[in-house]
Scaffold this motif. Structure first.
Motif, short mmCIF file in Angstrom:
data_model
loop_
_atom_site.label_atom_id
_atom_site.label_comp_id
_atom_site.label_asym_id
_atom_site.label_seq_id
_atom_site.Cartn_x
_atom_site.Cartn_y
_atom_site.Cartn_z
N ILE A 52 0.82 -1.21 0.00
CA ILE A 52 0.00 0.00 0.00
C ILE A 52 0.86 1.27 0.00
CG2 ILE A 52 -0.22 0.35 2.49
CD1 ILE A 52 -3.23 0.80 2.03
N THR A 53 2.16 1.10 0.25
CA THR A 53 3.06 2.26 0.31
C THR A 53 3.72 2.58 -1.03
OG1 THR A 53 5.08 1.00 0.86
CG2 THR A 53 3.61 1.59 2.69
N LYS A 54 3.51 1.73 -2.04
CA LYS A 54 4.26 1.92 -3.29
C LYS A 54 3.83 3.15 -4.07
CE LYS A 54 1.32 -1.24 -6.01
NZ LYS A 54 1.31 -2.48 -6.80
N GLU A 55 2.59 3.60 -3.87
CA GLU A 55 2.11 4.80 -4.54
C GLU A 55 2.00 5.92 -3.51
OE1 GLU A 55 -1.03 4.25 -7.63
OE2 GLU A 55 -1.14 2.23 -6.79
N LYS A 56 2.87 6.89 -3.62
CA LYS A 56 2.93 7.97 -2.65
C LYS A 56 1.76 8.94 -2.85
CE LYS A 56 6.81 6.26 -1.22
NZ LYS A 56 6.86 5.49 0.04
N GLY A 57 1.36 9.56 -1.75
CA GLY A 57 0.33 10.59 -1.81
C GLY A 57 -1.09 10.08 -1.95
N LYS A 58 -1.30 8.79 -1.72
CA LYS A 58 -2.64 8.21 -1.82
C LYS A 58 -3.31 8.21 -0.44
CE LYS A 58 -2.39 6.92 -6.20
NZ LYS A 58 -3.29 7.43 -7.25
N LYS A 59 -4.54 8.68 -0.39
CA LYS A 59 -5.26 8.75 0.88
C LYS A 59 -5.97 7.44 1.18
CE LYS A 59 -5.70 13.65 1.63
NZ LYS A 59 -6.53 14.70 2.26
N ILE A 60 -5.99 7.08 2.47
CA ILE A 60 -6.49 5.79 2.90
C ILE A 60 -7.67 5.97 3.85
CG2 ILE A 60 -5.91 3.63 4.09
CD1 ILE A 60 -2.95 4.27 3.39
N LEU A 61 -8.73 5.23 3.59
CA LEU A 61 -9.88 5.19 4.49
C LEU A 61 -9.97 3.80 5.11
CD1 LEU A 61 -12.62 6.14 5.71
CD2 LEU A 61 -13.70 5.33 3.58
N THR A 62 -9.96 3.72 6.42
CA THR A 62 -10.21 2.46 7.12
C THR A 62 -11.68 2.41 7.47
OG1 THR A 62 -7.96 2.43 8.03
CG2 THR A 62 -9.60 1.04 9.10
N LEU A 63 -12.38 1.46 6.87
CA LEU A 63 -13.83 1.34 7.02
C LEU A 63 -14.14 0.06 7.78
CD1 LEU A 63 -16.76 2.20 6.34
CD2 LEU A 63 -16.48 1.06 4.12
N VAL A 64 -14.48 0.18 9.04
CA VAL A 64 -14.79 -0.98 9.88
C VAL A 64 -16.30 -1.16 9.93
CG1 VAL A 64 -14.52 -2.08 12.13
CG2 VAL A 64 -12.72 -0.56 11.25
N GLU A 65 -16.77 -2.31 9.49
CA GLU A 65 -18.19 -2.62 9.43
C GLU A 65 -18.55 -3.62 10.53
OE1 GLU A 65 -19.86 -0.69 7.77
OE2 GLU A 65 -19.60 -0.78 5.60
#
Length: 231
Positions: A52-65
């Motif tokens: 998940i770190t290979k593309e810099k500047g990408k925003k991450i949402l952690t969605l817990v259901e």
């Protein structure tokens, strides 16, 4: 004896320097070079299944259901979310501004009547995320041990990583979702502290597949994913 050892060490330095300079052209002192270049046990990593770190500047949402019928600690989704984001920040070196806040997600949930019908990509798009890490809670148990201050706990989740554009599942590649099960037989703590431990275990066991995790940090003592565990 000590002076002799020092002279021996310094006597090897010119050889090591020459080997470093000539290594591309010749196989000089392979035993010495291999020792110098072999990573220690503390430096060895487990390659990620998806980095998940290979593309810099990408925003991450952690969605817990969490299913509505599942009785769980009211803060469990928050505990898991914060645990995952913190591990990515500390161990994968992702900047804190790359994470969509839990408060922003909570506000979207409360203001969107049909939130449960949205796909992960649709939720991520509304919040400006590039990746959505979905963690679905399947089972949660926290029971006292008939002794004040002691608890037994179980937590089972399934995890998936999606991209927002294009809307597709990125991980896991060979299965619908990655199942993680953690638990403990007896710990002395309060209910919230026990739930926080379960959430932290899940966070560690989910994130480890998505960055270069140190080998000595890959396993969790509370992990138990064999067939029939927790039944």
């Amino acid at each position: 004896m000590k002076q002799k050892l020092i002279r021996t060490i310094f006597g090897l330095l010119p050889m090591v320097m020459v080997c470093g300079a000539l290594l591309p052209q010749a196989g000089c002192a392979p035993g010495i070079v291999s020792v110098l270049t072999t990573p220690t046990s503390a430096e060895m990593t487990v390659p990620p299944e998806y980095d998940i770190t290979k593309e810099k500047g990408k925003k991450i949402l952690t969605l817990v259901e969490q299913p509505y019928f599942l009785r769980a600690n009211p803060n469990l989704r928050y505990f898991i979310t914060i645990g995952i984001n913190k591990i990515f920040e500390d161990r994968a070196k992702i900047k804190p501004e790359m994470f969509i806040s839990y408060d922003a997600l909570a506000e979207l949930r409360s203001s969107t009547p049909d939130f449960s019908t949205l796909t992960p990509a649709e939720v991520g798009s509304k919040l400006g995320a590039d990746f959505v890490l979905v963690v679905t809670i399947n089972n949660y148990q926290l029971d006292d041990k008939n002794e004040p201050g002691f608890f037994a706990g179980r937590l089972e989740v399934q995890a998936q990583l999606f991209s927002v554009s294009p809307a597709e599942k990125l991980w896991p590649a060979m299965e619908t979702a990655r199942t993680v099960k953690v638990g403990f037989e007896s710990v002395r703590s309060g209910a919230d502290t026990a739930s926080l431990r379960l959430a932290g275990d899940v966070a560690r066991c989910v994130t480890r597949y998505l960055y270069n995790c140190l080998k000595n940090e890959f396993k969790s003592a509370d992990e138990a994913s064999e067939v029939g565990w927790g039944q």
